[in-house]
Design an enzyme around this catalytic site. Structure first.
Site, PDB file in Angstrom:
ATOM      1  N   LYS A 170       7.052  -9.054  -4.912  1.00  0.00           N
ATOM      2  CA  LYS A 170       7.675  -8.135  -3.946  1.00  0.00           C
ATOM      3  C   LYS A 170       6.622  -7.935  -2.866  1.00  0.00           C
ATOM      4  O   LYS A 170       5.717  -7.101  -2.991  1.00  0.00           O
ATOM      5  CB  LYS A 170       8.030  -6.823  -4.639  1.00  0.00           C
ATOM      6  N   GLU A 244      -5.550  -3.254  -7.060  1.00  0.00           N
ATOM      7  CA  GLU A 244      -6.544  -3.428  -5.988  1.00  0.00           C
ATOM      8  C   GLU A 244      -6.200  -2.396  -4.927  1.00  0.00           C
ATOM      9  O   GLU A 244      -5.207  -2.555  -4.207  1.00  0.00           O
ATOM     10  CB  GLU A 244      -6.452  -4.844  -5.395  1.00  0.00           C
ATOM     11  N   CYS A 278      -9.373  -3.443   3.334  1.00  0.00           N
ATOM     12  CA  CYS A 278      -9.681  -2.526   2.230  1.00  0.00           C
ATOM     13  C   CYS A 278     -11.174  -2.424   1.986  1.00  0.00           C
ATOM     14  O   CYS A 278     -11.689  -1.359   1.663  1.00  0.00           O
ATOM     15  CB  CYS A 278      -8.977  -2.987   0.969  1.00  0.00           C
ATOM     16  N   GLU A 377      -9.677   7.161   3.228  1.00  0.00           N
ATOM     17  CA  GLU A 377      -9.538   5.855   3.863  1.00  0.00           C
ATOM     18  C   GLU A 377      -8.668   6.010   5.109  1.00  0.00           C
ATOM     19  O   GLU A 377      -7.508   6.413   5.014  1.00  0.00           O
ATOM     20  CB  GLU A 377      -8.874   4.885   2.886  1.00  0.00           C
TER      21      GLU A 377
HETATM   22  P1  NAD Z   1       1.187   0.593   0.352  1.00  0.00           P
HETATM   23  O1  NAD Z   1       0.642   1.162  -0.893  1.00  0.00           O
HETATM   24  O2  NAD Z   1       1.978   1.464   1.249  1.00  0.00           O
HETATM   25  O3  NAD Z   1       2.140  -0.634   0.014  1.00  0.00           O
HETATM   26  C1  NAD Z   1       1.702  -1.781  -0.688  1.00  0.00           C
HETATM   27  C2  NAD Z   1       2.885  -2.475  -1.305  1.00  0.00           C
HETATM   28  O4  NAD Z   1       3.436  -1.646  -2.321  1.00  0.00           O
HETATM   29  C3  NAD Z   1       4.042  -2.763  -0.369  1.00  0.00           C
HETATM   30  O5  NAD Z   1       4.652  -3.962  -0.780  1.00  0.00           O
HETATM   31  C4  NAD Z   1       4.981  -1.579  -0.595  1.00  0.00           C
HETATM   32  O6  NAD Z   1       6.323  -1.871  -0.280  1.00  0.00           O
HETATM   33  C5  NAD Z   1       4.801  -1.351  -2.079  1.00  0.00           C
HETATM   34  N1  NAD Z   1       4.972   0.010  -2.556  1.00  0.00           N
HETATM   35  C6  NAD Z   1       4.604   1.171  -1.937  1.00  0.00           C
HETATM   36  N2  NAD Z   1       4.881   2.216  -2.736  1.00  0.00           N
HETATM   37  C7  NAD Z   1       5.396   1.715  -3.891  1.00  0.00           C
HETATM   38  C8  NAD Z   1       5.879   2.306  -5.091  1.00  0.00           C
HETATM   39  N3  NAD Z   1       5.891   3.627  -5.285  1.00  0.00           N
HETATM   40  N4  NAD Z   1       6.348   1.494  -6.064  1.00  0.00           N
HETATM   41  C9  NAD Z   1       6.341   0.153  -5.905  1.00  0.00           C
HETATM   42  N5  NAD Z   1       5.925  -0.459  -4.780  1.00  0.00           N
HETATM   43  C10 NAD Z   1       5.448   0.318  -3.777  1.00  0.00           C
HETATM   44  O7  NAD Z   1      -0.047  -0.058   1.118  1.00  0.00           O
HETATM   45  P2  NAD Z   1      -0.049  -0.820   2.521  1.00  0.00           P
HETATM   46  O8  NAD Z   1       0.069   0.195   3.609  1.00  0.00           O
HETATM   47  O9  NAD Z   1       0.901  -1.959   2.503  1.00  0.00           O
HETATM   48  O10 NAD Z   1      -1.515  -1.452   2.514  1.00  0.00           O
HETATM   49  C11 NAD Z   1      -2.647  -0.743   2.875  1.00  0.00           C
HETATM   50  C12 NAD Z   1      -3.389  -0.253   1.655  1.00  0.00           C
HETATM   51  O11 NAD Z   1      -3.683  -1.338   0.792  1.00  0.00           O
HETATM   52  C13 NAD Z   1      -4.720   0.360   1.987  1.00  0.00           C
HETATM   53  O12 NAD Z   1      -4.901   1.535   1.229  1.00  0.00           O
HETATM   54  C14 NAD Z   1      -5.719  -0.694   1.547  1.00  0.00           C
HETATM   55  O13 NAD Z   1      -6.985  -0.233   1.225  1.00  0.00           O
HETATM   56  C15 NAD Z   1      -5.046  -1.292   0.381  1.00  0.00           C
HETATM   57  N6  NAD Z   1      -5.568  -2.630   0.139  1.00  0.00           N
HETATM   58  C16 NAD Z   1      -6.384  -2.869  -0.939  1.00  0.00           C
HETATM   59  C17 NAD Z   1      -6.924  -4.125  -1.144  1.00  0.00           C
HETATM   60  C18 NAD Z   1      -7.836  -4.441  -2.282  1.00  0.00           C
HETATM   61  O14 NAD Z   1      -7.980  -5.607  -2.605  1.00  0.00           O
HETATM   62  N7  NAD Z   1      -8.443  -3.478  -2.930  1.00  0.00           N
HETATM   63  C19 NAD Z   1      -6.615  -5.145  -0.270  1.00  0.00           C
HETATM   64  C20 NAD Z   1      -5.812  -4.863   0.809  1.00  0.00           C
HETATM   65  C21 NAD Z   1      -5.267  -3.605   1.006  1.00  0.00           C
END
Ligand code: NAD
Length: 472
Positions: A170, A244, A278, A377
């Site tokens: 997804k 992650e 991230c 963050e």
């Molecule tokens: P997000 O958490 O809003 O969404 C990430 C994914 O999860 C999307 O596909 C979203 O549709 C889905 N999602 C969101 N809430 C959900 C839920 N309750 N249940 C199931 N799926 C859900 O994050 P984002 O805005 O897409 O990405 C940015 C974030 O990702 C930042 O906090 C960043 O630090 C983190 N990030 C971490 C890493 C790492 O490797 N540690 C890498 C890249 C990004």
């Protein structure tokens, strides 16, 4: 306009049935460029069932056979890399030259690397009179964000597939371009039906997937808030989780560090992809006695950053992913200005284009450890500078957040820097600007997550161990 309205389920592109969708806007022009359908729970169910049906056969293929599919997917992605680069530039806003290298070449190489490392990662071992075998964990739900979309998808899929797992992906609803190409690549590579299923969608689609009883493991990359929620849902079903999550990573400059190198690295790491990384260095920790010596080059450096259209070769920093995200980042900057920290970039910020979700890079000095800017963050081009008097204090500042994803240490003595690095509660620490190593484990301590991706370590995340005791 491109419409991502077909999910890859059981080897076919199936027309989406639900009405819910997201509209994607070009982050530079603000024009609508795509719509993305949200998979329904019925579509998630079909995808999980297809993956379960494919699992017995796929998990019993040889490592070599699975590795061959990975190489075919890498080739098919490479053939589409120009199109994917244009999509990532439009959706995410990263400058084209960097997009090609970081967003495409690196993950395509990672598909190939996973194929190369699989035999090592999945090898049986002997412990006394036991043979320890590594078995595929089962059906994996992979949920990924938008900021490095192909990289994050690859870190999960290449590792899980080569370990013998079947996957339902997804992806983020905000960066569908690479996903369209991946669907084509999976079909072109003739991956057996059901081994990889891709359901577009938003949070609700993701939740339906995490809650599905046919899922054995959830591998999630995204925000810490969503990660907590997903982990609790997965916990209720006793599903394995790998998370992650976010970061607030610090670079420590020891008193004998090369100041010019520290400043250059802090600016490039913090501002890369407009701060939407991230593992970005978002805190720079310098000796109090050297604060002014760091302040001036930081100010000069930010004045030289070229913010502009990511399609222009001159631009170093493009827009942010969306209007909402731009507003969120600007609100952090306004609160920091009101808080009265030393506003290092004040008066020298680069001019912004009149359209697009641009944010001017910001640097705040002498930010206390309990400040929002030191703890949360921002995910934008905002650097917080903190100062210390003793090494103890520097280490305490670096470790003083709930996160622990990455970090950096600088000293004229690499041995000294390594001693300090060993005290940092973070998963990846670079000494004196050492480059990223795709074979090293990547992941976080604390609120930055659970588990590791990358190289052989990343493949091992997707196995169950089985010990077989041999008769004595
Ligand atoms: P997000 O958490 O809003 O969404 C990430 C994914 O999860 C999307 O596909 C979203 O549709 C889905 N999602 C969101 N809430 C959900 C839920 N309750 N249940 C199931 N799926 C859900 O994050 P984002 O805005 O897409 O990405 C940015 C974030 O990702 C930042 O906090 C960043 O630090 C983190 N990030 C971490 C890493 C790492 O490797 N540690 C890498 C890249 C990004």
């Amino acid at each position: 306009m491109i419409h991502y309205h077909q999910h890859l389920i059981d080897g076919d592109m199936r027309a989406a049935t639900g009405a819910a969708m997201t509209t994607i806007y070009d982050s530079t022009t603000e024009e609508p460029i795509a719509t993305v359908a949200h998979g329904s729970s019925a579509e998630v169910d079909a995808a999980v069932k297809a993956a379960r049906a494919a699992l017995p056969r796929w998990s019993n293929t040889s490592i070599d056979e699975r590795a061959t599919f990975l190489l075919a997917i890498a080739d098919a992605l490479e053939a589409r890399s120009d199109r994917m680069a244009a999509d990532v530039v439009a959706e995410v806003g990263m400058p084209l030259k960097l997009t090609r290298r970081i967003q495409l070449q690196a993950p395509i190489a990672a598909w190939r690397a996973a194929a190369a490392h699989a035999a090592e990662a999945l090898a049986e071992t002997r412990v006394g009179h036991s043979v320890v075998t590594k078995e595929a964990v089962g059906v994996v739900a992979a949920i990924t964000p938008w900021n490095y979309p192909l990289h994050q998808i690859t870190a999960k899929l290449a590792a899980a597939l080569v370990a013998g797992c079947c996957v339902v992906l997804k992806p983020s609803e905000l960066a569908p371009g690479v996903v369209g190409a991946l669907c084509e690549a999976a079909l072109e590579a003739r991956l057996p039906r059901g081994v990889l299923n891709i359901v577009y969608g938003d949070r609700l689609t993701g939740e339906a997937l995490v809650a599905h009883p046919g899922i054995d493991m959830v591998s999630f990359t995204g925000s810490t808030a969503a990660g907590r929620h997903i982990a609790s849902m997965a916990g209720a079903g006793l599903k394995r989780v790998a998370l992650e999550l976010g970061g607030k990573s610090a670079s420590i400059a020891l008193p004998d560090a090369d100041q010019a190198a520290v400043v250059k690295h802090a600016l490039s790491s913090c501002m890369l992809n407009s701060g939407q990384t991230c593992s970005a260095i978002t805190r720079l920790i310098v000796p109090e006695a050297q604060y002014e010596a760091y302040r001036e080059p930081l100010r000069a450096g930010v004045a030289n950053l070229r913010v502009g259209d990511p399609r222009d070769a001159d631009s170093r920093i493009g827009p942010l992913v969306s209007a909402d995200h731009r507003n969120r980042v600007n609100a952090y900057i306004e609160r920091a200005e009101k808080a009265g920290y030393d506003d290092i970039a004040n008066g020298v910020k680069p001019a912004l284009p009149s359209r697009g979700y641009f944010v001017a890079p910001a640097i705040f000095g002498r930010v206390p450890i309990d400040a929002e800017l030191a703890q949360e963050e921002v995910f934008g081009p905002v650097l917080a500078v903190q100062t210390y008097s003793t090494e103890e204090e520097a280490v305490a500042l670096a470790n003083g957040t709930s996160y622990g994803l990455a970090g950096a240490v600088w000293s004229a003595s690499a041995e000294h820097a390594v001693r300090v690095a060993r005290r940092l509660r973070a998963g990846q620490i670079d000494i004196n600007g050492a480059p990223f190593n795709a074979r090293a484990p990547f992941g976080g301590f604390g609120a930055s997550g659970i588990g590791r991706e990358g190289g052989a370590f990343g493949i091992e995340e997707f196995v169950e161990l089985r010990a077989i005791q041999l008769p004595q």
